[in-house]
Design an enzyme around this catalytic site. Structure first.
Site, PDB file in Angstrom:
ATOM      1  N   LYS A  47     -23.779  48.678 -17.593  1.00 19.56           N
ATOM      2  CA  LYS A  47     -25.025  48.460 -16.977  1.00 19.56           C
ATOM      3  C   LYS A  47     -25.294  49.987 -16.291  1.00 19.56           C
ATOM      4  CE  LYS A  47     -25.417  43.312 -15.966  1.00 19.56           C
ATOM      5  NZ  LYS A  47     -24.023  43.050 -16.379  1.00 19.56           N
ATOM      6  N   PHE A  48     -25.277  51.109 -17.002  1.00 15.82           N
ATOM      7  CA  PHE A  48     -25.552  52.361 -16.409  1.00 15.82           C
ATOM      8  C   PHE A  48     -26.929  52.268 -15.717  1.00 15.82           C
ATOM      9  CE2 PHE A  48     -22.227  52.968 -19.706  1.00 15.82           C
ATOM     10  CZ  PHE A  48     -21.396  53.735 -19.309  1.00 15.82           C
TER      11      PHE A  48
END
EC number: 4.1.1.23
Length: 270
Positions: A95-96
């Site tokens: 989940k950058f």
């Protein structure tokens, strides 16, 4: 919204992404659309669960920073061996959510070196198109054509009170359109469209359960048939496979069969 009813093998033939092509072919050959989410905190339990669930899944989803005794040699190298043994792909649920230059460094460096082993990762759209470009550059610099990488955008979440819906989801879809080859799809609760513009996005859906409705910590569960009928391609299941009192091999087969039958029904093969 039109739900994609083409078979996985037909979609593999026309998809722009080598990662998506490989994934679709793997799903068809193993007859599974199950992704197992392995959120445990020791390498031993992590690898043991993956060895048990490997035969039933197309993807293993990791949160690698949960593992307390992580090392590349003892955690990642055996994981890659298991992926070859059981023929599954790897999805690091990172989940950058930062600017392009930062996510590139997070992706290729640090202790985890995600780009070197994860076929797929994901990102929020909150920082704009730069997150896609940064991750794509990182993938190009650290991998070869023989080991392509793919990105999922987080369009919708399964938790109570999530802010990822409506206009936010639509803007995330617009970001995904910026790169047809690297962005392969979405974490979402339904089909996100795009077919009329030539996109064939893979929809992966968390919060899928055959028994439970929630976990008391904000997670909401939907049934396998419900999510697949509204556009899900891959069901993501975690505690339903190995929670307290559950046999991973029994549950792996159960969820694999439920997911595959729902897919056959959706595509008119059952």
């Amino acid at each position: 919204m039109t739900v994609n009813t083409k078979t996985y093998s037909a979609r593999a033939e026309t998809h722009a992404s080598p990662v998506a092509q490989r994934l679709f072919r793997l799903m068809e050959s193993k007859k599974t659309n199950l992704c197992a989410s392995i959120d445990v905190d020791t390498t031993k339990e992590f690898l043991e669960l993956i060895d048990k669930l490997g035969p039933y899944v197309c993807l293993i989803k990791t949160h690698i920073d949960i593992i307390n005794d992580f090392s590349y040699e003892s955690t990642i190298e055996p994981l890659l061996e298991l992926s070859r043994k059981h023929q599954f792909m790897i999805f690091e649920d990172r989940k950058f959510a930062d600017i392009g230059n930062t996510v590139k460094k997070q992706y290729i460096g640090g202790v985890y070196k995600i780009s070197s082993w994860a076929d797929i990762t994901n990102a929020h759209g909150v920082t704009g198109n730069g997150v896609v470009e940064g991750l794509k550059q990182g993938a190009k610099e650290t991998t070869t054509d023989q080991e392509p990488r793919g990105l999922l955008m987080l369009a919708e979440l399964s938790s109570v009170g999530s802010l990822a819906y409506g206009e936010y989801s639509q803007k995330t879809v617009e970001i995904a359109k910026s790169d047809k080859e690297f962005v392969i799809g979405f974490i979402a609760q339904r089909d996100m469209g795009g077919q009329e513009e030539g996109f064939d996005w893979i929809i992966m859906t968390p919060g899928v359960g055959l028994d439970d409705k929630g976990d008391g910590l904000g997670q909401q569960y939907r049934t396998v048939n419900e999510v697949v009928s509204t556009g899900t391609d891959i069901i993501i299941v975690g505690r339903g496979l190995f929670g307290k009192g559950r046999d991973p091999e029994v549950e792996g087969k159960r969820y694999r069969d439920a997911g595959w039958n729902a897919y056959l029904k959706k595509t008119g093969q059952l």
